[in-house]
Scaffold this active site. Structure first.
Site, PDB file in Angstrom:
ATOM      1  N   GLU A 119       0.770   4.364   1.846  1.00  0.00           N
ATOM      2  CA  GLU A 119       0.976   4.477   3.139  1.00  0.00           C
ATOM      3  C   GLU A 119       2.335   4.165   3.805  1.00  0.00           C
ATOM      4  O   GLU A 119       2.727   3.821   4.632  1.00  0.00           O
ATOM      5  CB  GLU A 119      -0.349   4.608   4.132  1.00  0.00           C
ATOM      6  CG  GLU A 119      -1.194   4.914   3.749  1.00  0.00           C
ATOM      7  CD  GLU A 119      -2.618   4.294   2.395  1.00  0.00           C
ATOM      8  OE1 GLU A 119      -2.070   3.307   2.425  1.00  0.00           O
ATOM      9  OE2 GLU A 119      -3.620   4.930   2.881  1.00  0.00           O
ATOM     10  N   CYS A 158      -6.564   1.426   4.951  1.00  0.00           N
ATOM     11  CA  CYS A 158      -7.428   0.120   5.042  1.00  0.00           C
ATOM     12  C   CYS A 158      -6.172  -0.869   6.196  1.00  0.00           C
ATOM     13  O   CYS A 158      -5.462  -0.118   7.021  1.00  0.00           O
ATOM     14  CB  CYS A 158      -6.708  -1.435   4.101  1.00  0.00           C
ATOM     15  SG  CYS A 158      -4.380  -1.899   4.592  1.00  0.00           S
ATOM     16  N   CYS A 169      -2.849  -1.369   6.874  1.00  0.00           N
ATOM     17  CA  CYS A 169      -1.979  -0.146   7.164  1.00  0.00           C
ATOM     18  C   CYS A 169      -2.230   1.223   8.162  1.00  0.00           C
ATOM     19  O   CYS A 169      -1.596   1.814   9.061  1.00  0.00           O
ATOM     20  CB  CYS A 169      -2.081   1.090   5.896  1.00  0.00           C
ATOM     21  SG  CYS A 169      -1.685   0.558   4.367  1.00  0.00           S
ATOM     22  N   CYS A 196       0.492  -1.661  -0.392  1.00  0.00           N
ATOM     23  CA  CYS A 196      -0.177  -0.348   0.091  1.00  0.00           C
ATOM     24  C   CYS A 196       0.737   0.854  -0.027  1.00  0.00           C
ATOM     25  O   CYS A 196       1.692   1.113   0.394  1.00  0.00           O
ATOM     26  CB  CYS A 196      -1.001  -0.190   1.449  1.00  0.00           C
ATOM     27  SG  CYS A 196      -2.140  -0.941   1.211  1.00  0.00           S
TER      28      CYS A 196
END
Lengths: 138, 138, 138, 138
Positions: free
Chosen positions: A60, A99, A102, A58
């Site tokens: 992040e 999510c 994260c 991801c």
């Protein structure tokens, strides 16, 4: 959840939008994140989609790793945005919530980090730990 | 597996070692990676250990994301190194092979990327796909 | 890579195919795995696709967890198969190689476990460690 | 968060505790989960720790996969417990909250699934979506 959205926050969102506008690639990079440190630096990164779903990373996570690799580790605020798919009519690059995975990583690396999200169609800012109620702990 | 190790490769290993020497933190960052693009740029990054094992992100993934976020995507060679634990007598920062998950990601983003590894105590360089024989495909 | 394919191996492939034929669901379960223990028991399981790619869990991991949860931990042979997509003309449920991440897990839980794969359109059987040359280790 | 804890819920916790008491292995299996379907069946499974942290699979994912592999997919309630480490004085097998990643998977496979957690030292039961406020969505 009662933080004011500052000009710095709007700049952060714009930075996240800018990088995905530049780096967007269908099925490779459609989410990006921007991270502001407590000293005011801004880092941006895109996510990496993998041919195997589980291998994906991801945005992040990427932006936290980028900031740390550059020597910064006190994080103030983070935001992620998503580029529309090629066949989507709506061409807006929208803010997305982190999510669950994260949320764990952001909380590990910035327990008091704030997250910009959308709430009832408006920019809002919340503490990361509010997104992980009853967080797992040993 | 019959690539010569060049001065550029030794520089790449040194770059990976340098960043983990600077950013090492016990239980947070002990692996780093360095990536050389086909145009000769070098990127470096550290891994992020998470309090939940599954949330951890490897250094190879981080450095690929960092390079792509900066606009580079043609990768020539990658290497990862590991910092010793605090209680380890051996203080050398050693080259490590990519894990199975990173092999998949490296192959996705650089099918002809080369990987520096150790073979019989010597630097060696191999194609990423040699590390994924009979690769999964649909 | 020079193992004979036995009747037991063909039964194992058939067991993997049977469960995905029964449990197949578009965008939820399209891969399954079958695992034979050293005492001859056969376990089968399907993978779980998640709405977030990273959260997906592979069938090989599932079947190992299922066997261990039932008290079995000496693994002889594993195989995974993939159900065709709805729009695919080819309706065969085919053997697939384990992904890099599953190779690591299989090697952790069965260092001498064998894996059934396809090689030049024929069933073949290999040691898991042959699929992870130069395996990552500390 | 205002569900009553029923006898069935206590049985579910006991089932989770029983399997980890039996299958516990240091650095391999210390968390287990129990899942009750809407038809009253109970499934249990342990997690798989991997030598590579990222490859680890949580118990909640395992038990969902096990139930689905057996043909069950309407989930009522799930709970996870953690076995103490060998050097821990407290020998109790305690309830743990699902991690952020499992929250996503549970929500995918049971949007109205309930989760048993500890709240102020008492058993409590909550909706999975309460553990994922402002859930990520496209």
């Amino acid at each position: 959840m009662d933080y004011e959205i500052s000009i710095e926050d709007e700049t952060l969102v714009a930075a996240a939008q800018e990088i995905i506008r530049k780096r967007y690639e269908w099925e490779r990079h459609h989410v990006s994140a921007a991270l502001r440190t407590k000293t005011g630096e801004i880092f941006t990164a895109v996510h990496l989609e993998a041919s195997l779903p589980r291998v994906t990373v991801c945005a992040e996570a990427m932006v936290i790793g980028k900031a740390i690799s550059e020597g910064y580790k006190d994080f103030d605020t983070i935001v992620a945005v998503r580029h529309p798919d090629p066949d989507s009519e709506d061409r807006e690059i929208k803010i997305v919530s982190p999510c669950g995975m994260c949320r764990e990583l952001i909380a590990d690396y910035g327990r008091d980090c704030k997250v910009i999200i959308m709430q009832e169609d408006k920019l809002a800012k919340t503490d990361i730990l509010e997104l992980l109620p009853m967080r797992y702990s040993r």
